[in-house]
Design an enzyme around this catalytic site. Structure first.
Site, short mmCIF file in Angstrom:
data_model
loop_
_atom_site.label_atom_id
_atom_site.label_comp_id
_atom_site.label_asym_id
_atom_site.label_seq_id
_atom_site.Cartn_x
_atom_site.Cartn_y
_atom_site.Cartn_z
N CYS A 76 26.12 69.46 4.50
CA CYS A 76 27.49 69.81 4.10
C CYS A 76 28.03 69.01 2.93
O CYS A 76 28.36 69.57 1.89
CB CYS A 76 28.46 69.61 5.26
SG CYS A 76 27.94 70.34 6.78
N HIS A 137 35.58 67.98 4.03
CA HIS A 137 34.42 67.09 4.18
C HIS A 137 34.00 66.42 2.86
O HIS A 137 32.81 66.20 2.62
CB HIS A 137 33.22 67.84 4.80
CG HIS A 137 32.35 66.94 5.63
ND1 HIS A 137 31.18 67.35 6.22
CD2 HIS A 137 32.47 65.62 5.95
CE1 HIS A 137 30.63 66.36 6.87
NE2 HIS A 137 31.38 65.29 6.74
N ASP A 343 26.93 77.11 3.31
CA ASP A 343 26.73 75.87 2.55
C ASP A 343 25.27 75.40 2.53
O ASP A 343 24.86 74.66 1.65
CB ASP A 343 27.67 74.75 3.03
CG ASP A 343 27.52 74.41 4.50
OD1 ASP A 343 26.79 75.12 5.22
OD2 ASP A 343 28.15 73.42 4.94
N LYS A 368 18.47 73.32 8.02
CA LYS A 368 19.45 72.31 7.63
C LYS A 368 18.84 70.92 7.60
O LYS A 368 18.08 70.54 8.48
CB LYS A 368 20.60 72.33 8.66
CG LYS A 368 21.62 71.22 8.48
CD LYS A 368 22.77 71.37 9.45
CE LYS A 368 23.76 70.21 9.32
NZ LYS A 368 24.94 70.40 10.18
#
Ligand SMILES: *[C@@H]1O[C@H](CO)[C@@H](O)[C@H](O)[C@H]1NC(C)=O
Ligand SMILES: *[C@@H]1O[C@H](CO)[C@@H](O)[C@H](O)[C@H]1NC(C)=O
Ligand SMILES: *[C@@H]1O[C@H](CO)[C@@H](O)[C@H](O)[C@H]1NC(C)=O
Length: 582
Positions: A76, A137, A343, A368
């Site tokens: 992220c 974030h 993302d 991820k």
């Protein structure tokens, strides 16, 4: 003769300018949807036939779908930094060289540096009203609890409603928090060691055995206290520290109440569009979905064929639909450039026992957290602008999330910053079908600040070469993920260095199943050399910048804690019961 030429030239110029602006209309509104942790294999129009995403599919049907849309990072914080700035995260200091690759607290001092220029800032300068609804974030404060140096309002957004941080399990009661046990043990150990040191020094000073200034002892005490508070706050208080909602600079809920967050976000997005329908506006809807804990409203609970995760994806798709409906209602559909992406890839290791809580990356390897493998970085990418972009077009060329930056600046009639490297490329010619080839020849795939792989799009042959220098060691071997470890590491014992590098041609082997070698691929040496030279060239464009994710910057600092009340008594609920459930 001369006059003819002049007329021809003027009319040509006229037609160019006129034709262009007539086709493009005046400055379009811009609506960006960014999902969190959504896999490319989770969406109907990318081949999923059991998860229902009719609204995202409709966007693709009415616009352009990219099949090779690549995130600049597999996590992220860095991926979003790159998205917002059009630059590899390593250029802004948002790429980490330690284990902590994303911001860990609202009260850390790291974040998107104030001297980075986001697309929101440039659009603001072009007369756009800019809004961010959802996840940020990218940090909050630098030196005090309300300097807001990293806050969205300091980065070109006129309006912010959402989480300055990210969802985590801690935000939902009765979910097992993803507490970092090692970090916790460290904090405890440090606080104990320092307490011991303070005791010894104080005793030494009082008995005259040690010459030391009280000031130094006081600093030690403070440091020990900080470690102790950090350790303490990792139990129970985390929800108060991290799970908060803000409207602009004001905290509206601390901690947030997840059961109504989706409805609040939706209400905010719709009302932003209504308020700004005379435009031009930029609305960035940055979903908290589909990150764990996957809080989902009743209407969708148990309705999908893929458990809680599927329910949450379908809820998000429904929200997309609602927001698109409000565009339609305001008559803005043809005047809005709409984008949907994730993302980075789905989180394979997110599991509860045998239940999958993370996304699905289709035929692509990894997910991820993995900088090189396709599953971590290849994400959905859909654009719609009726009448300007063709409907139903599919583009297989390599593109990057960083391309949104110059694309939006182009649409807004702005200028790119000239004092820094911008890695993204304007996508408009490609999206309109005026260009056949992507402008990206090489894309660099980082894991934190470590370069793991490089992609070479060989324009003449159409080959998509990818060389891996470093790959994570899967756990268990061959699993395609690091089960039981949260995410795969970028460096150290958990990775394999490849010399010679692993090479794949994604145009023939998109799943990166069979590495090529000098024996099987006559071009192997040529390709590796070419990629090596491009990498050296790329490295020469990097300059050292302050590390935003250094251990010091990601540490929880009580004096930076956004607090609704008087620290440490931070709680409030300013939404009251104004919103009913959806
Ligand atoms: C659809 O998505 C679900 C949930 O991520 C996944 O389990 C399933 O394998 C996907 N189906 C296809 C055909 O990709
Ligand atoms: C919007 O654009 C589409 C595609 O060009 C066109 O068919 C439609 O009539 C337009 N709608 C409006 C309200 O202009
Ligand atoms: C921002 O400031 C840092 C630290 O002073 C500097 O290293 C960096 O180059 C600056 N970035 C830009 C884009 O000017």
């Amino acid at each position: 003769m001369e006059r003819y030429l002049l007329t021809a030239l003027t009319s040509c110029l006229f037609w160019n300018v006129f034709g262009f602006s007539a086709a493009m209309g005046s400055k379009p509104n811009i609506l960006l949807f960014l999902a969190d942790d959504l896999g490319i294999g989770d969406i109907g129009c990318y081949g999923n036939n059991t998860l229902r995403t009719p609204n995202i599919d409709r966007l693709a049907r009415e616009g352009v779908k990219l099949t090779q849309h690549i995130a600049a990072a597999p996590l992220c914080t860095p991926s979003r930094a790159a998205f917002l700035t059009g630059r590899y995260p390593i250029r802004s200091g948002m790429a980490s060289n330690n284990r902590y690759r994303a911001l860990q607290w609202n009260a850390g001092s790291g974040g998107l540096p104030p001297n980075e220029t986001t697309f929101a800032r440039l659009l603001q300068q072009q007369g756009y009203t800019t809004g961010l609804i959802g996840k940020w974030h990218q940090g909050v404060n630098c030196e005090s609890f309300n300097d807001h140096c990293h806050h969205p309002l300091n980065h070109g957004f006129d309006y912010f409603y959402g989480m300055p941080f990210t969802l985590q399990n801690t935000c939902q009661e009765n979910k097992p928090p993803e507490l970092d046990v090692a970090l916790q043990a460290n904090l405890w150990l440090y606080s104990q060691i320092i307490s011991l040191a303070v005791l010894t020094l104080t005793a030494g000073k009082l008995t005259g055995l040690i010459t030391i200034r009280w000031k130094i002892i006081a600093s030690f005490t403070l440091a020990g206290g900080l470690f102790f508070i950090s350790w303490y706050s990792s139990y129970g208080f985390v929800q108060y520290w991290n799970c908060i909602l803000m409207r602009n600079h004001e905290i509206t809920e601390q901690p947030m109440r997840l059961e109504r967050t989706a409805s609040l976000m939706l209400k905010e997005a719709v009302s932003f569009i209504k308020r700004n329908k005379h435009g031009p506006f930029l609305l960035f809807v940055s979903f908290l979905h589909v990150h764990t804990p996957l809080f989902t409203i009743k209407k969708f609970l148990g309705k999908s064929r893929h458990g809680l995760y599927g329910d949450n994806v379908e809820e998000m798709d429904w929200m997309v639909g609602k927001i698109l409906d409000s565009l339609d209602k305001e008559g803005l559909k043809n005047h809005t450039f709409t984008y949907f992406a994730s993302d980075h890839g789905g989180h394979l290791e997110a599991q509860d026992g045998s239940v999958q809580l993370g996304g699905w990356n289709g035929i692509y390897k990894g997910g991820k957290g993995m900088g090189g493998w396709e599953g971590g970085i290849r994400v959905p990418g859909v654009f719609r602008w009726p009448g300007v972009l063709p409907a139903g077009m599919v583009i297989d060329e390599p593109t990057s999330l960083m391309d949104i930056y110059p694309t939006l600046v182009h649409l807004a009639g702005g200028m790119l910053p000239q004092d820094r490297v911008i890695d993204g490329r304007n996508l408009v010619p490609l999206l309109q079908g005026r260009a056949q080839k992507s402008e990206h020849e090489f894309l660099f795939h980082y894991c934190g600040s470590y370069l793991h792989a490089v992609r070479w799009h060989e324009k003449d042959s159409g080959a998509i070469w990818k060389a891996h220098y470093v790959t994570p060691i899967f756990h268990p071997p061959g699993a395609g993920a690091c089960y039981g470890k949260g995410i795969c590491p970028c460096f150290g014992e958990g990775v394999t260095h490849h010399d010679p590098p692993l090479l794949f041609d994604l145009s023939r082997d998109p799943s990166e199943a069979k590495p090529l070698s000098a024996d099987t691929e006559p071009l192997y040496d040529t390709v590796i050399k070419k990629i090596g030279r491009a990498t050296e060239e790329h490295r020469r464009t990097l300059t050292p910048v302050p590390e935003q994710l250094s251990l010091y910057n990601i540490l929880w600092k009580p004096w930076l804690q956004p607090c609704c009340g008087t620290f440490p008594f931070c709680w409030c609920d300013k939404e009251g019961d104004s919103t009913q459930s959806l």
